[in-house]
Design an enzyme around this catalytic site. Structure first.
Site: not given
Ligand SMILES: [Cu+2]
Ligand SMILES: *[C@@H]1O[C@H](CO)[C@@H](O)[C@H](O)[C@H]1NC(C)=O
Ligand SMILES: *[C@@H]1O[C@H](CO)[C@@H](O)[C@H](O)[C@H]1NC(C)=O
Ligand SMILES: *[C@@H]1O[C@H](CO)[C@@H](O)[C@H](O)[C@H]1NC(C)=O
Ligand SMILES: *[C@@H]1O[C@H](CO)[C@@H](O)[C@H](O)[C@H]1NC(C)=O
Ligand SMILES: *[C@@H]1O[C@H](CO)[C@@H](O)[C@H](O)[C@H]1NC(C)=O
Length: 722
Positions: A364, A453
């Site tokens: 990421d 997330y």
């Molecule tokens: Cu996770």
């Protein structure tokens, strides 16, 4: 209109991204609020309801118009004016033809220069580091801000691409709708193309056939009936697209038999559900009526208690801590601890080998930018009420600066814990002794939201010298559509790759790894890494017991000796020491790395391509010789990288690391087998590690801190005045 929905959805995904121009925010007048706070403090009425709802924490130093910012410190980020200058230089470097800036940040001066610099000195020459793409080529440029001189670095030998820009993402997510085939297959599944939102997922890298162009794999969802579209995947469809041309290369269309989950109960907003709200009847808050105990000098230099450090936002790392120093309580000397610390790379591999899933092996920071994906914090909920906020100035794809407000918060934490204590009963010495001290710390926090997330990263500084780094995971697990609505429908021999979380929704098993760069400089740059091995010894002579545990210290001579996998039954402590400086009794001064719960190790095969690219997860601990250009453990160009520029590759050079400038790397790891509590949004899971002084101080450095007494702490009268 439905299209509006789509837009709204994009806005919510990419938030402030769309703001590419500098915006002057309408801040409350800091002085008047200051005065108000002060007044509240003096008449002790500061905890009335009026002040409780003070809109935002205010700070005269931080919350201001950034257009006139000037650099004070050699590590201060590029200012708006500097970026604007550099942008003009870039524009003419590319002869006014098309280019995209993927990164525009300060090229930090060499370490010797920074270490020599003293407050009040002119900052050293300001250099910008630019990563750009034009006509299909990666460019690494350094631009002298003053003169506009450009130096170009050869990038032809480096695989991969720079992180995707917000503009890349925005312009790609609608690409599938240009395909009649895509529309047809979506309609066949009962979804109106107007309700479709696609997310641009990085493709990993799985062989040379994927080279030569920047790819993105779009996965699509329906945004109908819930804002939590992640829970409504259109399973099995992956639209492989060229990021530069937006050309659709292939549409993978599997899973036609899989229904689209209804998304019932997936909306996590307070207003979305009319069941009872749970609220503790009595408020709890952290109050500092007289203001904080820290100051932020010149926008970035944080000073609190015995600590000082430089703090800035970074588009790739999120937050960079530099020059962390602590004052010795005995000598008063300000001592170096850490030259630089930041989150270098992440790795999030999903454990499902099917066609629409195998490539989901995200890095990421290098692929999306951990900082670029952080948005403004929610005061009172993301950070306590006594927090102060710091903004970021980032560059858009055209190189022009914009402000991302409030992405870092800084606050003191007092959670009612003891920093040390002892009670001596009267039995032995005839009087009871009770000594206890409150534990107060300082936290710098930012939150990156990578699509589904959310990662909350904390750097916490304690007065006893301890630095605690913590990562908390929350947000949505990325789910897979399934035809099942109950586990009793699943054939025992079928691998679902996850847990059935709700009707037609499987939470796929995955990992999260977060790699930290920790350039420790304990009382100077020349340090050593010591493996303090704890081993079983057998007693000699006729001792009544058979065995004991013994400490055996080994100094790592080269990088390979410091490639370390944690082992529960073969433990070690891991010390970074300065072998040139000893305490009065002769121990070398040092800090130790103390892992805590998040010690998951990668279960992938070392030769598996995702593992090679994210080879920093091959070990939990590494130590490399300091090299200014080795900072990104997954490679400078992580997007579609081949794994040829990783921490593993650098460390395998096996350079000498004894009594020299070294960098410590630590990877936090979480295995995540999703469970029903993770639906529709997962409660925060945290872990971290400590950098703790070992023989750094002559004795307990907080022996002389004062205890609290009754009059020290404000007392909030119940809501009488509310
Ligand atoms: Cu996770
Ligand atoms: C810009 O033009 C000059 C002069 O024609 C040329 O030498 C240079 O390579 C061009 N720069 C780029 C980035 O194409
Ligand atoms: C697919 O559907 C979208 C939404 O209705 C529409 O805008 C687009 O033109 C369609 N594409 C094609 C190729 O028909
Ligand atoms: C479960 O799957 C196995 C292997 O595909 C198959 O042989 C078996 O018949 C299945 N059982 C049921 C109850 O469907
Ligand atoms: C200490 O550890 C080193 C390195 O593993 C080993 O060679 C040495 O034998 C150990 N010493 C003792 C006394 O156990
Ligand atoms: C520093 O790092 C770069 C990038 O890995 C490498 O090319 C260079 O050789 C390194 N220098 C030294 C002295 O190790």
């Amino acid at each position: 209109m439905v299209d509006k929905n789509f837009q709204r959805c994009l806005l919510s995904i990419f938030g402030a991204v769309i703001v590419t121009v500098f915006v002057v925010f309408n801040f409350p007048n800091p002085l008047s609020e200051r005065a108000e706070l002060l007044q509240c403090a003096t008449n002790s009425a500061w905890c009335t309801s009026k002040n409780r709802i003070l809109r935002h924490p205010t700070d005269a130093v931080l919350r201001h118009d950034h257009t006139s910012d000037v650099p004070h410190h050699p590590l201060d980020p590029l200012t708006i004016q500097e970026m604007n200058k550099v942008q003009k230089v870039i524009e003419s470097f590319f002869n006014k033809s098309a280019y995209a800036v993927h990164s525009l940040v300060l090229e930090e001066p060499d370490k010797e220069v920074v270490l020599k610099w003293r407050k009040g000195d002119e900052p050293p020459p300001r250099i910008a580091s630019v990563i750009a793409r034009a006509a299909g080529k990666n460019y690494i440029l350094t631009v002298d801000v003053e003169s506009g001189a450009v130096a170009e670095q050869d990038t032809s030998h480096i695989s991969g691409y720079p992180l995707v820009t917000m503009e890349d993402m925005e312009s790609t997510i609608r690409a599938p709708l240009a395909s009649a085939q895509f529309n047809r297959t979506i309609v066949e599944r009962g979804v109106d193309p107007n309700d479709v939102a696609c997310l641009p997922f990085s493709p990993g890298w799985f062989g040379k056939a994927e080279d030569g162009r920047r790819l993105v794999k779009l996965e699509c969802f329906t945004i109908k009936d819930t804002i939590n579209f992640y829970m409504r995947p259109i399973e099995g469809i992956i639209v492989i697209t060229d990021l530069d041309t937006k050309e659709i290369i292939e549409i993978v269309d599997k899973g036609k038999h899989i229904p689209i989950p209804k998304g019932t109960g997936s909306d996590y907003r307070l207003a979305a559900d009319n069941s009872a709200i749970i609220k503790l009847p009595n408020p709890i808050s952290m109050e500092q009526p007289n203001g904080p105990n820290f100051v932020i000098e010149d926008n970035h230099l944080v000073k609190w208690a015995n600590w000082e450090f430089h703090l800035k936002a970074d588009p790739r790392a999120g937050v960079i801590i530099s020059g962390a120093k602590i004052q010795d309580p005995v000598t008063g000397v300000v001592r170096n601890v850490m030259y630089k610390g930041f989150t270098s790379e992440l790795f999030v591999p999903y454990m499902d080998p099917e066609e629409a899933w195998y490539f989901k092996t995200y890095m990421d920071a290098g692929e999306y930018g951990f900082g670029l994906q952080s948005l403004s914090l929610d005061p009172l909920n993301d950070c306590p009420r006594n927090a102060k906020y710091m903004d970021a100035v980032f560059a858009a794809a055209d190189g022009k600066p914009y402000v991302r407000p409030n992405i870092i918060c800084i606050f003191e934490r007092y959670a009612g814990d003891a920093a040390w204590r002892h009670t001596e009963p009267a039995v032995v010495i005839g009087q009871e002794v009770r000594e206890a001290r409150p534990k107060v710390s300082l936290v710098a926090r930012f939150v990156a939201t990578l699509a589904n997330y959310d990662y909350i990263v904390d750097w916490e500084f304690h007065a006893d010298g301890l630095i605690h780094a913590k990562v908390s995971l929350t947000g949505m697990v990325i789910v897979k559509g399934t035809s099942y609505v109950n586990t009793n429908q699943v054939n025992d021999s079928e691998d679902m790759y996850g847990t059935l979380l709700s009707d037609n929704i499987v939470g796929v098993v995955h990992d999260h790894f977060i790699n930290f760069y920790l350039d420790m400089d304990i009382d100077g740059t020349d340090n050593s890494f010591v493996n303090v091995h704890l081993q079983r010894e057998y007693t000699k002579n006729n001792a009544p017991r058979r065995s004991y545990m013994k400490v055996n210290k080994t100094v790592a001579k080269t990088e390979k000796e410091a490639q370390i996998k944690l082992k529960l039954y073969d433990p070690s402590e891991f010390h970074v020491i300065n072998p040139n400086k000893q305490t009065k009794v002769g121990n070398s001064v040092g800090y130790k790395l103390v892992p805590s719960g998040g010690t998951a190790a990668s279960m992938l095969d070392p030769e598996d391509m995702p593992q090679k690219r994210a080879a920093f997860t091959n070990n939990q601990i590494w130590v490399t010789r300091y090299n200014k250009s080795e900072q990104w453990s997954g490679g400078l160009f992580a997007y579609q990288s081949h794994g040829d520029d990783t921490l593993q590759v650098w460390s395998d050079r096996d350079r000498a690391i004894e009594n020299t400038d070294i960098v410590l790397w630590y990877t936090l790891g979480f295995h995540h087998v999703p469970c029903q509590e993770d639906f529709p949004i997962m409660p925060t899971v945290s872990s971290g590690f400590d950098m703790k002084p070992v023989n750094f101080f002559e004795r307990n450095p907080i022996l002389r801190i004062a205890p609290y007494v009754e009059k020290d702490l404000p007392i909030c009268k119940a809501t009488a005045s509310a």
